[in-house]
Design a protein around this motif. Structure first.
Motif, PDB file in Angstrom:
ATOM      1  N   ASN A  97      -4.762   4.918  -1.264  1.00 44.74           N
ATOM      2  CA  ASN A  97      -5.687   3.785  -1.168  1.00 44.74           C
ATOM      3  C   ASN A  97      -5.539   2.502  -2.199  1.00 44.74           C
ATOM      4  O   ASN A  97      -5.594   3.008  -3.753  1.00 44.74           O
ATOM      5  CB  ASN A  97      -7.020   4.345  -1.359  1.00 44.74           C
ATOM      6  CG  ASN A  97      -8.377   3.361  -1.181  1.00 44.74           C
ATOM      7  OD1 ASN A  97      -8.084   2.251  -1.234  1.00 44.74           O
ATOM      8  ND2 ASN A  97      -9.424   3.958  -0.534  1.00 44.74           N
ATOM      9  N   THR A 168      -1.303  -2.025  -0.250  1.00 40.29           N
ATOM     10  CA  THR A 168      -1.853  -2.882   0.678  1.00 40.29           C
ATOM     11  C   THR A 168      -0.873  -3.239   1.679  1.00 40.29           C
ATOM     12  O   THR A 168      -1.476  -3.098   3.010  1.00 40.29           O
ATOM     13  CB  THR A 168      -2.355  -4.140  -0.187  1.00 40.29           C
ATOM     14  OG1 THR A 168      -3.598  -3.713  -1.084  1.00 40.29           O
ATOM     15  CG2 THR A 168      -2.907  -4.987   1.030  1.00 40.29           C
ATOM     16  N   LEU A 171      -0.317  -0.188   4.189  1.00 39.92           N
ATOM     17  CA  LEU A 171      -1.559  -0.053   5.061  1.00 39.92           C
ATOM     18  C   LEU A 171      -1.547  -1.204   6.029  1.00 39.92           C
ATOM     19  O   LEU A 171      -1.986  -0.779   7.379  1.00 39.92           O
ATOM     20  CB  LEU A 171      -2.938   0.257   4.290  1.00 39.92           C
ATOM     21  CG  LEU A 171      -3.126   1.302   3.104  1.00 39.92           C
ATOM     22  CD1 LEU A 171      -4.425   1.302   2.679  1.00 39.92           C
ATOM     23  CD2 LEU A 171      -2.951   2.729   4.045  1.00 39.92           C
ATOM     24  N   LEU A 172      -1.173  -2.179   5.771  1.00 41.96           N
ATOM     25  CA  LEU A 172      -1.089  -3.357   6.926  1.00 41.96           C
ATOM     26  C   LEU A 172      -0.180  -2.997   7.848  1.00 41.96           C
ATOM     27  O   LEU A 172      -0.530  -3.070   8.995  1.00 41.96           O
ATOM     28  CB  LEU A 172      -1.050  -4.812   6.309  1.00 41.96           C
ATOM     29  CG  LEU A 172      -1.989  -5.158   5.243  1.00 41.96           C
ATOM     30  CD1 LEU A 172      -1.825  -6.592   4.653  1.00 41.96           C
ATOM     31  CD2 LEU A 172      -3.416  -5.370   6.014  1.00 41.96           C
ATOM     32  N   PHE A 175      -1.307  -0.107  10.187  1.00 40.50           N
ATOM     33  CA  PHE A 175      -2.212  -0.859  10.749  1.00 40.50           C
ATOM     34  C   PHE A 175      -1.652  -1.460  12.098  1.00 40.50           C
ATOM     35  O   PHE A 175      -2.227  -0.920  13.336  1.00 40.50           O
ATOM     36  CB  PHE A 175      -3.445  -1.725  10.150  1.00 40.50           C
ATOM     37  CG  PHE A 175      -4.358  -2.346  10.999  1.00 40.50           C
ATOM     38  CD1 PHE A 175      -4.823  -1.731  11.942  1.00 40.50           C
ATOM     39  CD2 PHE A 175      -4.488  -3.840  10.767  1.00 40.50           C
ATOM     40  CE1 PHE A 175      -5.854  -2.547  12.748  1.00 40.50           C
ATOM     41  CE2 PHE A 175      -5.811  -4.090  11.399  1.00 40.50           C
ATOM     42  CZ  PHE A 175      -6.456  -3.495  12.552  1.00 40.50           C
ATOM     43  N   ASP A 240      -4.573   7.217   6.709  1.00 44.74           N
ATOM     44  CA  ASP A 240      -4.097   5.997   6.612  1.00 44.74           C
ATOM     45  C   ASP A 240      -5.120   4.744   7.019  1.00 44.74           C
ATOM     46  O   ASP A 240      -5.526   3.892   6.564  1.00 44.74           O
ATOM     47  CB  ASP A 240      -2.870   5.771   7.236  1.00 44.74           C
ATOM     48  CG  ASP A 240      -1.695   6.223   6.326  1.00 44.74           C
ATOM     49  OD1 ASP A 240      -2.023   6.888   5.269  1.00 44.74           O
ATOM     50  OD2 ASP A 240      -0.628   6.268   6.925  1.00 44.74           O
ATOM     51  N   TYR A 243      -8.139   4.667   4.793  1.00 40.97           N
ATOM     52  CA  TYR A 243      -7.867   3.928   3.586  1.00 40.97           C
ATOM     53  C   TYR A 243      -8.003   2.346   3.890  1.00 40.97           C
ATOM     54  O   TYR A 243      -8.405   1.577   3.248  1.00 40.97           O
ATOM     55  CB  TYR A 243      -6.578   4.106   3.224  1.00 40.97           C
ATOM     56  CG  TYR A 243      -6.381   5.463   2.330  1.00 40.97           C
ATOM     57  CD1 TYR A 243      -7.644   6.219   2.061  1.00 40.97           C
ATOM     58  CD2 TYR A 243      -5.182   5.889   2.044  1.00 40.97           C
ATOM     59  CE1 TYR A 243      -7.133   7.572   1.332  1.00 40.97           C
ATOM     60  CE2 TYR A 243      -5.099   7.204   1.046  1.00 40.97           C
ATOM     61  CZ  TYR A 243      -6.040   7.789   1.001  1.00 40.97           C
ATOM     62  OH  TYR A 243      -5.841   9.128   0.473  1.00 40.97           O
ATOM     63  N   LEU A 244      -7.402   2.098   5.284  1.00 44.39           N
ATOM     64  CA  LEU A 244      -7.410   0.769   5.526  1.00 44.39           C
ATOM     65  C   LEU A 244      -8.750   0.020   5.563  1.00 44.39           C
ATOM     66  O   LEU A 244      -9.205  -1.084   5.314  1.00 44.39           O
ATOM     67  CB  LEU A 244      -6.598   0.276   6.850  1.00 44.39           C
ATOM     68  CG  LEU A 244      -6.095  -1.052   7.309  1.00 44.39           C
ATOM     69  CD1 LEU A 244      -7.052  -1.607   8.166  1.00 44.39           C
ATOM     70  CD2 LEU A 244      -5.410  -1.875   6.209  1.00 44.39           C
ATOM     71  N   SER A 255     -14.397  -5.271  10.141  1.00 43.68           N
ATOM     72  CA  SER A 255     -13.361  -4.462  10.538  1.00 43.68           C
ATOM     73  C   SER A 255     -13.417  -4.037  11.885  1.00 43.68           C
ATOM     74  O   SER A 255     -13.424  -2.634  12.112  1.00 43.68           O
ATOM     75  CB  SER A 255     -13.416  -3.188   9.412  1.00 43.68           C
ATOM     76  OG  SER A 255     -14.462  -2.459   9.456  1.00 43.68           O
ATOM     77  N   SER A 258      -9.972  -2.480  13.050  1.00 43.56           N
ATOM     78  CA  SER A 258      -9.203  -1.418  12.256  1.00 43.56           C
ATOM     79  C   SER A 258     -10.308  -0.157  12.373  1.00 43.56           C
ATOM     80  O   SER A 258      -9.820   0.952  12.451  1.00 43.56           O
ATOM     81  CB  SER A 258      -9.071  -1.920  10.857  1.00 43.56           C
ATOM     82  OG  SER A 258     -10.212  -2.362  10.279  1.00 43.56           O
TER      83      SER A 258
END
Length: 296
Positions: A97, A168, A171-172, A175, A240, A243-244, A255, A258
């Motif tokens: 995270n 970051t 995670l993107l 995603f 994950d 965290y996102l 969000s 997500s």
């Protein structure tokens, strides 16, 4: 740089191959004991030393790589390293995270320890071959100092910004892939209920504009039946996405998408499917919608 003493915590699916490439490049390597003895014994046969605990590793290494399940394990390990007087550099290759990552970096800086986040992309196969993708967050100077060691196990290395930027970006990236997995699973379920089976779906999408490497990996399980097609557990996907979504909330971002993706993995995890690999999300969505195998 080969005289640099390297420590490695987390010699699991990804870490084993990474550590193997480090020791084979001539670095002095200490690895933390693991409940799975196979990778530890393989690495010691190649010249690595086994550290009894994190405190012992702290005294045996100038640079420590972490490849752990998530932020709680990373936080605990770093606290032990710092409490043991470690004075080198920590590189976190876990998918962590970024909110925690930035806090840990500040904690390390207070005691003169450098911290970088360097999460990975691709699979254990590429870890073993030394061709992983790596996204690094940290200062230019710290990045330049550790890059020769990362070069041992990564084929593509991108310095994406300051500390936290690596996690970051990871995670993107996840995603996008996990969002695709969710889309594929739901699209296949809609098709199954309306006379379009998975093989037909695959024939249409393959080779078209919506085809991609991840799609082919996912469908290698759906239509090819390969249980090893994508060795990434649903519980890790859930983690994950948590965290996102947390990062989005911390950033004040709505969000909608997500959160929906996260909830799909949360549902699969809650049903006891966490240890199953990612493409089996297809099975979960099919079954959740009452679709039998003869309709797929």
């Amino acid at each position: 740089m080969a005289d640099l003493r390297v420590g490695f915590v987390g010699v699991g699916l990804m870490g084993h191959g990474m550590a193997k490439n480090i020791v084979e490049a001539g670095y002095s390597l200490s690895v933390l004991g693991h409940r799975n003895r196979t990778p530890v014994e393989d690495l010691t046969s190649r010249g690595a030393e086994e550290a009894a605990d994190v405190a012992a590793l702290a005294t045996a290494a100038d640079l420590v790589f972490l490849c752990l399940p998530g932020s709680p394990q990373v936080e605990a390990t770093i606290e032990t390293l710092l409490g043991s007087g470690f004075q080198g550099t920590v590189v976190d290759c876990s998918t962590s995270n970024p909110v925690s990552t930035r806090q840990l970096a500040a904690r390390c800086q207070e005691v003169g320890v450098a911290f970088l986040d360097a999460p990975l992309s691709r699979t254990p196969k590429e870890a073993w071959a030394g061709t992983l993708d790596c996204m690094v967050g940290g200062s230019e100077a710290d990045f330049a100092r550790v890059r020769p060691v990362i070069d041992c196990w990564a084929g593509r290395i991108l310095h994406v910004g300051e500390v936290g930027a690596g996690h970051t970006m990871k995670l993107l990236n996840n995603f996008l892939s996990l969002g695709y997995a969710t889309l594929y699973s739901e699209a296949l379920a809609i098709g199954a209920k309306n006379g379009v089976d998975a093989a037909t779906f695959h024939e249409v999408i393959s080779g078209g504009r919506m085809d991609c490497g991840f799609y082919q990996t996912f469908m290698a399980y759906v239509v090819g039946g390969d249980p090893e097609a994508h060795r990434f557990a649903l519980t890790n996907a859930h983690k994950d996405m948590r965290y996102l979504v947390s990062l989005a909330n911390e950033s004040g971002i709505a969000s909608h998408v997500s959160s929906a993706v996260k909830n799909g993995f949360a549902a699969a995890d809650a049903q006891g499917r966490g240890a199953d690999y990612l493409p089996t999300l297809y099975d979960f969505v099919q079954q959740m919608n009452g679709i039998g195998r003869d309709e797929r």
